[in-house]
Design an enzyme around this catalytic site. Sequence first.
Site, mmCIF file in Angstrom:
data_model
loop_
_atom_site.group_PDB
_atom_site.id
_atom_site.type_symbol
_atom_site.label_atom_id
_atom_site.label_comp_id
_atom_site.label_asym_id
_atom_site.label_seq_id
_atom_site.Cartn_x
_atom_site.Cartn_y
_atom_site.Cartn_z
ATOM 1 C CG HIS A 264 29.441 15.451 96.305
ATOM 2 N ND1 HIS A 264 29.171 16.799 95.426
ATOM 3 C CD2 HIS A 264 30.731 15.637 96.164
ATOM 4 C CE1 HIS A 264 30.249 17.091 94.716
ATOM 5 N NE2 HIS A 264 31.123 16.362 95.186
ATOM 6 C CG HIS B 132 34.785 13.835 98.099
ATOM 7 N ND1 HIS B 132 35.134 12.997 96.797
ATOM 8 C CD2 HIS B 132 34.416 14.905 97.405
ATOM 9 C CE1 HIS B 132 34.717 13.663 95.867
ATOM 10 N NE2 HIS B 132 34.363 15.168 96.256
HETATM 11 P P1 AMP Z 1 33.707 17.173 93.237
HETATM 12 O O1 AMP Z 1 34.820 17.109 92.257
HETATM 13 O O2 AMP Z 1 33.995 17.358 94.522
HETATM 14 O O3 AMP Z 1 32.485 17.618 92.669
HETATM 15 O O4 AMP Z 1 33.468 15.429 93.325
HETATM 16 C C1 AMP Z 1 32.536 14.934 92.038
HETATM 17 C C2 AMP Z 1 33.013 13.284 92.500
HETATM 18 O O5 AMP Z 1 31.793 12.707 91.730
HETATM 19 C C3 AMP Z 1 34.119 13.034 91.573
HETATM 20 O O6 AMP Z 1 35.022 12.185 92.476
HETATM 21 C C4 AMP Z 1 33.736 12.004 90.723
HETATM 22 O O7 AMP Z 1 34.476 11.052 90.292
HETATM 23 C C5 AMP Z 1 32.478 11.492 91.275
HETATM 24 N N1 AMP Z 1 31.458 11.025 90.203
HETATM 25 C C6 AMP Z 1 31.150 11.560 89.046
HETATM 26 N N2 AMP Z 1 30.108 10.778 88.328
HETATM 27 C C7 AMP Z 1 30.023 9.701 89.224
HETATM 28 C C8 AMP Z 1 29.295 8.580 89.068
HETATM 29 N N3 AMP Z 1 28.303 8.310 87.908
HETATM 30 N N4 AMP Z 1 29.237 7.568 90.020
HETATM 31 C C9 AMP Z 1 29.993 7.857 91.031
HETATM 32 N N5 AMP Z 1 30.593 8.865 91.294
HETATM 33 C C10 AMP Z 1 30.796 9.879 90.220
#
Ligand code: AMP
Length: 138
Positions: A99, A101
Amino acid sequence: MDDCVFCKIISGEIPCAKIYEDDDVLAFLDISQTTKGHALVVSKKHYDNFLATPKEIMHKVMDVAQTIGQSQIRNLKASGVNILTNCYAAAGQTVMHFHVHVIPRYKNSDGLVIEFKENKLLGELSLPQIADSIKKNM
Ligand code: AMP
């Protein structure tokens, strides 16, 4: 992947605030809004992270990330955007599904600090030597 939260969002098992969707890419709002409009762009197929993703799919995800960043500037009146992707837990990755950001920035008012400053603990480093190590077998 059975226990992957983003796979569950892609399959519709978990809801999301969707921004964009095509055959390969989904974009939705991050549940933790670091700033207003913080978006995630994900590959629909499960890859563990950016480094593990085939280039063709990675390019499609980055293409959508660029478009969303442009929209955040235009429509949310953001004054900047951070586009970043964490690879592996050591780099802060918490969801092991590729993913990107896309984080809109609001000048002097969003409270978010992302700083790349010199690490004094590293001492003297030979930059050409480090560059040579990275270049090997590229
Ligand atoms: P990372 O730390 O780069 O792996 O980012 C993962 C991101 O996913 C975090 O910013 C979380 O807030 C986001 N996240 C986790 N679960 C969900 C969800 N159900 N819907 C939207 N975002 C999510």
